[in-house]
Structures are given as structure tokens and as C-alpha cells.
Write an enzyme that holds these catalytic residues in place. Structure first.
Site, PDB file in Angstrom:
ATOM      1  N   LYS A 329       0.879  -1.321  -0.001  1.00 21.13           N
ATOM      2  CA  LYS A 329       0.043  -0.090  -0.055  1.00 21.13           C
ATOM      3  C   LYS A 329       0.984   1.227   0.085  1.00 21.13           C
ATOM      4  O   LYS A 329       1.523   1.327   1.049  1.00 21.13           O
ATOM      5  CB  LYS A 329      -0.990   0.052   1.254  1.00 21.13           C
ATOM      6  N   ASP A 425     -14.115   0.971   9.739  1.00 23.36           N
ATOM      7  CA  ASP A 425     -14.555   1.186   8.161  1.00 23.36           C
ATOM      8  C   ASP A 425     -14.956  -0.200   7.808  1.00 23.36           C
ATOM      9  O   ASP A 425     -14.299  -0.810   6.803  1.00 23.36           O
ATOM     10  CB  ASP A 425     -13.464   1.781   7.322  1.00 23.36           C
TER      11      ASP A 425
HETATM   12  N1  ATP Z   1      -3.814  -7.547   1.030  1.00 24.33           N
HETATM   13  C1  ATP Z   1      -4.588  -7.326   0.008  1.00 24.33           C
HETATM   14  N2  ATP Z   1      -4.509  -8.352  -0.999  1.00 24.33           N
HETATM   15  C2  ATP Z   1      -4.978  -8.402  -2.180  1.00 24.33           C
HETATM   16  N3  ATP Z   1      -5.597  -7.256  -2.689  1.00 24.33           N
HETATM   17  C3  ATP Z   1      -5.773  -6.022  -1.746  1.00 24.33           C
HETATM   18  C4  ATP Z   1      -5.036  -6.131  -0.503  1.00 24.33           C
HETATM   19  N4  ATP Z   1      -5.557  -4.982   0.238  1.00 24.33           N
HETATM   20  C5  ATP Z   1      -6.147  -4.219  -0.774  1.00 24.33           C
HETATM   21  N5  ATP Z   1      -6.181  -4.915  -1.664  1.00 24.33           N
HETATM   22  C6  ATP Z   1      -7.109  -4.364  -2.837  1.00 24.33           C
HETATM   23  O1  ATP Z   1      -6.819  -3.076  -3.225  1.00 24.33           O
HETATM   24  C7  ATP Z   1      -7.758  -2.338  -2.991  1.00 24.33           C
HETATM   25  C8  ATP Z   1      -7.729  -0.830  -2.533  1.00 24.33           C
HETATM   26  O2  ATP Z   1      -7.560  -1.138  -0.964  1.00 24.33           O
HETATM   27  P1  ATP Z   1      -7.615   0.013  -0.006  1.00 24.33           P
HETATM   28  O3  ATP Z   1      -7.471  -0.599   1.308  1.00 24.33           O
HETATM   29  O4  ATP Z   1      -6.666   1.083  -0.484  1.00 24.33           O
HETATM   30  O5  ATP Z   1      -8.946   0.910  -0.315  1.00 24.33           O
HETATM   31  P2  ATP Z   1     -10.251   0.512  -0.019  1.00 24.33           P
HETATM   32  O6  ATP Z   1     -10.783  -0.316   1.146  1.00 24.33           O
HETATM   33  O7  ATP Z   1     -10.902  -0.100  -1.476  1.00 24.33           O
HETATM   34  O8  ATP Z   1     -11.011   2.053   0.372  1.00 24.33           O
HETATM   35  P3  ATP Z   1     -11.196   2.933   1.567  1.00 24.33           P
HETATM   36  O9  ATP Z   1      -9.692   3.577   1.382  1.00 24.33           O
HETATM   37  O10 ATP Z   1     -12.233   3.459   1.519  1.00 24.33           O
HETATM   38  O11 ATP Z   1     -10.921   1.860   2.617  1.00 24.33           O
HETATM   39  C9  ATP Z   1      -8.833  -2.999  -2.504  1.00 24.33           C
HETATM   40  O12 ATP Z   1     -10.195  -2.939  -3.028  1.00 24.33           O
HETATM   41  C10 ATP Z   1      -8.451  -4.745  -2.895  1.00 24.33           C
HETATM   42  O13 ATP Z   1      -9.173  -4.938  -4.179  1.00 24.33           O
END
Ligand code: ATP
Length: 635
Positions: A329, A425
């Protein structure tokens, strides 16, 4: 290939990228998709995929699941399976032979054992038999990952591989083996390097030998080299003039102490003097990754590696040198607020260990070039994606998997609450799934630890529309009951497969929570239930859905005191799943108890003895007395 677009849209299927290309532009990719531009009316042609050059154009594309994966339907195989099941199960299912440029994998492959007829044996647990004229087929209805025992048990039989929609528990071989499947395309190392690093396109010459067509990038790099040469030349001449000037000034003027000290200061803050100081160090007990290592693991944060974006940053797929697959991330900006959020997330996650929470492998330090978090990679998308997003396909998430998702999510949240942590969240986008549909709750970016002696934390509202606790929204007060409210919305999504917010719905029904409460009050729950779940045909499923809706209704109470705690929610869900009223003895320790962070208040025995959540005043299928416990019906 200057005319090749980076991506293209294929009707309702969405956006595709390399190695896929429209059939009209065969030179722009490796795998052709036909009829993408035919979107003029609702009965537009199904899109077809061509896996081999000059090969069959037979497989229908249902959608794109990740950048390199497509969901397809093999109509011929489907027909053969229906008309001659035994004949189709006599040989492995095969795809066109791989190209030297890429390989294709079926994501959910299941093994069948084809044995001589009349083997008089007691078959292992979970195994089913399907009898044909000359042979019997045996298969593991649960498709457990450990096949070693089965292989030795069926050592006299042949093993056959077939595609499956997902790993579902089924007694019906025609739903176990499926003509609908997800194909994953993996570029060869040469081709991957060509496309992702050199900006070229992968090609085969006359002898089917690989070459990288990087003509345009070569042209660009030649121009770049010329420009760089020119700039370097001019710099050398200018430097020479400056040095000669300085020497002449020194000769003629007294020394200038101020100038000298400024010069020294500049050297002290030169970041390049310490290029990679963090690698191998440990922070709060978690490993620190060097920025360079993560840059390499994600191919320099290549757009093709992007898994998604959220409010705080972009997430990339990566592979570490030790072979671990990770989700990196990358936070948007390196400003104070985000550094705080980052450190908060790191600190909380390092202390949390639960089988249904995403693991944090490590991070870069707060002084690093960029703030990066390294998580375990969870490969099977989000629950949102399976319910109403790219991976949503009718019937692929049967009720018992949804029940498992609800229980595992509740278990992770109960664990967080027992560790005095509010998620903040909770939403289906933050519930990730493994290939076996186990839950991994993600995204603790908004979490805050709160001390034992206060009942709420006052803070600015954060979270996602559609899941926000109405009381939290009004008073900016946060308790674990805000997570319970959001979880109520998740339960309704699992029941209905509808998104938490949908602007296309009537204005009173934009929020799923309002819609759900309204339908329950009108005794019209059936109208809300995803009709692929068997609500009307399977009494057991109906019993569970009604009870879960009843629980969701309690979670969605406007007054937070009326909502159950997460512990109670978990226990009720487990009771609903088992159909067993006396479930208390069966609650597994790890389901809620924080192993690494036992709260001083934690009394496991008391918890286990707690009575079950009293059932609602009336069954959700009856008319609800709105005066007694009316949940929030507005946003
Ligand atoms: N550990 C992981 N393994 C695989 N895919 C992931 C992982 N973490 C996040 N993702 C993918 O990346 C996307 C973005 O994740 P992120 O947590 O940044 O945002 P979000 O949960 O979609 O939004 P928000 O910021 O509102 O929480 C997710 O929707 C998921 O598809």
C-alpha cells in the site's frame, strides 16, 4: 505499435489491458477478444476470446476479474457435459497449447479420480462417487487442498483435472465440474520484461522465437540519449566557466566564512548521502523493508500491478525476493496526518493476530523516501466484488459460503473489540477472500485504540457512506457499536447481493439499510433476498436467512444501546448456522480471544456463559412493531 491503446473497453465487460487486445487490433496484444465494439443494443453479441493465433474463437467471455484474468464460458464443453457426462469426464479438460509468450492457467482446478468399476472400498469422508458404464469417478466435495492422503488412497486410479467455478461443497458433479471458469494469463519472463520494463510488445518471429518489439521505445531512448548528451555537454562548459570564475575571485578577494558554512549545511541534508538506510531493521517488532526492495517487487509500481485504490493510497501486487506474494500500500502523500495514520495502522496491526485478519509483513520507516505498508496478498478479491462487482456471477456464492463469510468477519471484529480496537470502516470492500473463501478483514487505516476507561472516542467522522452509524454521524462519537451498525449493512448485502449505496434506486431506498428496514417492516424480506440463494425452495436456507435478517435488523437500530455487541452477534450467527440453540460450549477460543493482547477485563468463562442474544420481539417475516425498536430508516 504507437497506435496501440494502453487499455480498451469491451462493452459491459469493462476495461481490458495487455495481453488482451481487440480482435480489430491483433498486433496490440497476445489474446484477442472479439465483438467488443458491438454494444449498440441490449441483445449485443456475446464477446468471444481467441486463445491461440489462428485458433478457435469459441469461448465466451463473461468478464474480467483482475488485470490478467478473465472469466469465460466454454459452451461446447458445457453441452458435452450435459449430453454425455461420462464421455466428457473420461479425459482431462484441456486448453489450447501454450504460446512461448504466455501460459494460461485455470484458476479453480478440481481433481477427479477415475477408477475401475466395482472397487469395493469405503471411500474417504467428503468423497462422492459418480458411476459410469466402464468406470467410477470419485471426487472430494469439499476439494480440500491436501490431496496427499487421497492420492495414496486412490493410487490405482487415474487423476483427471477439470475446471470448476469455485471451491464449493457439492454432491452434484455437474456443479462441481463447470464449463464456467476463470483463466489467468501469465507472461513468460522474457515477455514480462519486454512489456513491463522495456515498454515493448512481445512478438514471435518466423521460427516462433521470441523477440521484443521495442522500436518506439528505442527511438524515444535514442532521442533521450541525444538530449542527455547535449545537456551534459553544456553543463561541463558552464561548470568550467564557474570554476575558473571562482578561482579568479578567490585569488582577488578575502575568504567568505558565511558562504562556506551554507555550503556545509547543504551537504548535511543531502538525502542521497544515505540512500537506503532502513533495510533489515525492525520497528515495533515488524521488519522494515527498503524502498528499493519494494520498488523491485512491484516492478517500479507499474500500473499493471495495481490492485486498487482507496482513500489513503494505491495498492500494488508484488513478489518479494524470498517468493512471498504481497500487497504493497503506497500512501498518497507524505504529510503529517498521513504519517500518523500510517504509524497507527502499523502499530495496531503488529499487535493483532487472528486467522481472519490480514497480516502485516512490514513497512518502510517514517523517514523513508515513501510510506509503504506490506501486507500478505489475499488473492480472491473482495466480498463486494463477488456480490455486486467484477466477480459477481449468479449462483457462485451459495448461502453457506455467505454464512461462513458473516461468521468469520464477525469473529475478526469481535477479536478487535476484545482488544479495545474499533475498525471504523467495516464494509464489504474491506473483507478480502482467499481462494477457499476464507475471510481476511483488511484496512485498519481508520482504526484507533481507545483506553479501557472511556466508552467512546470523540473524533471526526470517518468511514464510508452507506455504512455510517447514524448516531456517530450526528455526535461524532465512536464506539464499537458503530462497527456493529456497519456489520448490519454487510449482513444485508450478503442476503441481497445489493450494494450498500445505489443511486439508481428510488430516493428512499438509496441506502441499503433503509431499504432493508423498510422491507422487513413490510414483511417483504423475500423481495430483498438474492433469488439465486434458494430462499423459496430450500427451507433450511430460508430459516437461516430470516434469522440473519432479524440479527441485521438489530444491528441497524438507530440507538446504539439497542444494538447487540459483536460477541453477541458472533454467537447468534454460529447458533443460526448450526441450528443448535445451545452453542455456547462450541465457541472456539481463537474466535474472539485476542491471543497476544489479553485485555485485563477479559473473562472468557463469563463470555462463554453469557446468554444468547434474545430474539427479536417478532419474526422478520411478521409485521414489525415500529414503535418498539425502530432502526435507522434514513441515512
Ligand atoms: N492484502 C491485499 N491483498 C489483495 N488485494 C488487496 C489487499 N489490500 C487491498 N487490496 C486491494 O486494493 C484495493 C484498495 O484497497 P484500499 O484498502 O486502499 O482501499 P479500499 O478499502 O477499497 O477503500 P478505503 O480507502 O475507502 O478503505 C482493495 O479494494 C483490494 O481490491
Amino acid at each position: 505499435h504507437r497506435a496501440c491503446p494502453h487499455s480498451f473497453t469491451c462493452g459491459r465487460l469493462g476495461t481490458f489491458e495487455y495481453p488482451f487486445t481487440k480482435a480489430e487490433q491483433p498486433d496490440c496484444g497476445l489474446i484477442l477478444i472479439h465483438d467488443c465494439d458491438d454494444n449498440h443494443n441490449s441483445s449485443s453479441l456475446p464477446k468471444k476470446i481467441q486463445l491461440e493465433n489462428n485458433g478457435r474463437i469459441g469461448l465466451e467471455v463473461n468478464g474480467i476479474t483482475q488485470q490478467n484474468s478473465v472469466s469465460i464460458f466454454d459452451e461446447d464443453f458445457h453441452k458435452r457435459l450435459q449430453e454425455d457426462t461420462c464421455g466428457s469426464l473420461n479425459h482431462n479438460y484441456s486448453l489450447p497449447s501454450s504460446s512461448p509468450l504466455f501460459s494460461i492457467h485455470i484458476k479453480f482446478n478440481v481433481s477427479l479420480f477415475r477408477c475401475k468399476r466395482g472397487l469395493n472400498m469405503k471411500i474417504p469422508q467428503h468423497y462422492y462417487r459418480y458411476s459410469c458404464h466402464d468406470f467410477d469417478i470419485y471426487y472430494d466435495g469439499l476439494d480440500s487442498p491436501n490431496k496427499t492422503e487421497a492420492h495414496s488412497f486412490f493410487s490405482s486410479c487415474s487423476v483427471l483435472q477439470f475446471p470448476s467455478k469455485d471451491r464449493t461443497d457439492t454432491t452434484d458433479i455437474l456443479s462441481f465440474v463447470s464449463a464456467e471458469m476463470i483463466l489467468q494469463v501469465v507472461l513468460s519472463d522474457d515477455c514480462d520484461n519486454c512489456y513491463n520494463h522495456r515498454g515493448g510488445l512481445c512478438r514471435l518471429d518466423k521460427n516462433r522465437k521470441f523477440y521484443c518489439d521495442a522500436s518506439e521505445s528505442k527511438r524515444k531512448s535514442t532521442i533521450l540519449k541525444l538530449l542527455l548528451g547535449l545537456v551534459a555537454g553544456i553543463s561541463v562548459i558552464l561548470s568550467a566557466i564557474v570554476i575558473i570564475g571562482c578561482l579568479l575571485r578567490r585569488k582577488h578577494a578575502p575568504s567568505d566564512p558565511h558562504y562556506q558554512s551554507r555550503n556545509t549545511d547543504n551537504n548535511a541534508i543531502d538525502p542521497s548521502s544515505n540512500p537506503d538506510p532502513e533495510s533489515g531493521r525492525v520497528y515495533f517488532g515488524i521488519p522494515l523493508f527498503s524502498y528499493k526492495e519494494l520498488e523491485k517487487a512491484t516492478y517500479n509500481f507499474h500500473h499493471a500491478r495495481k490492485l486498487g485504490s482507496g482513500g489513503f493510497g494505491t495498492v500494488y501486487y508484488g513478489k518479494l525476493q524470498d517468493g512471498r506474494e504481497v500487497a504493497v500500500k503506497r500512501l498518497f502523500e507524505h504529510n503529517y496526518r498521513r504519517v500518523e495514520q500510517f504509524m497507527n495502522e502499523v502499530e495496531i496491526l503488529t499487535r493483532m493476530h487472528h486467522r481472519n485478519l490480514v497480516s502485516l509483513y512490514g513497512c518502510t520507516s517514517r523517514h523513508s523516501h515513501e510510506l509503504l505498508l506490506v501486507y500478505e496478498y489475499v488473492p480472491n478479491g473482495t466480498v463486494a466484488c463477488h456480490l455486486h462487482g467484477d466477480l459477481a456471477r449468479r449462483g457462485t456464492l451459495p448461502w453457506y459460503i455467505r454464512m461462513k463469510i458473516a461468521i468469520e468477519t464477525a469473529s475478526a471484529l469481535a477479536y478487535l473489540h476484545a482488544s479495545d480496537t474499533i475498525h471504523r470502516d467495516v464494509k464489504t470492500k474491506n473483507i478480502l477472500l482467499t481462494n477457499h473463501f476464507s475471510v481476511k478483514v483488511a484496512d485498519f487505516g481508520l482504526s484507533r485504540l481507545f483506553p479501557h476507561d472511556v466508552t467512546h472516542v470523540s473524533t471526526a467522522p470517518q468511514g464510508t457512506l452507506g455504512y455510517l452509524d447514524p448516531e456517530y454521524h450526528q455526535c461524532y462519537q465512536l464506539t464499537s457499536k458503530s462497527d456493529v451498525y456497519s456489520f448490519g449493512v454487510v449482513l444485508m448485502e450478503l442476503i441481497s447481493s445489493m450494494p450498500a449505496i445505489d443511486m439508481r434506486r428510488h430516493k428512499d431506498e438509496i441506502n441499503l439499510s433503509s431499504l432493508a428496514v423498510k422491507k422487513i417492516q413490510e414483511s417483504a424480506l423475500g423481495e430483498l433476498v438474492d433469488d439465486s440463494l434458494g430462499f423459496d425452495s430450500d427451507d433450511e436456507v430460508k430459516r437461516m436467512i430470516v434469522s440473519v435478517a432479524e440479527l441485521a435488523f438489530q444491528c441497524l437500530q438507530r440507538e446504539r444501546e439497542l444494538r447487540p455487541s459483536m460477541d453477541e452477534v458472533l454467537k447468534v450467527l454460529m447458533r443460526i448456522e448450526s441450528g443448535n440453540v445451545d452453542m455456547a460450549e462450541h465457541v472456539e477460543e481463537e474466535d474472539v480471544r485476542p491471543p497476544s493482547l489479553p485485555s485485563p477485563d477479559w473473562d472468557e468463562l463469563a463470555f462463554l456463559k453469557q446468554t444468547m442474544l434474545p430474539t427479536s420481539p417478532k419474526n422478520v417475516t411478521d409485521k414489525w412493531d415500529s414503535k418498539s425498536t425502530t432502526p435507522s430508516v434514513s441515512s
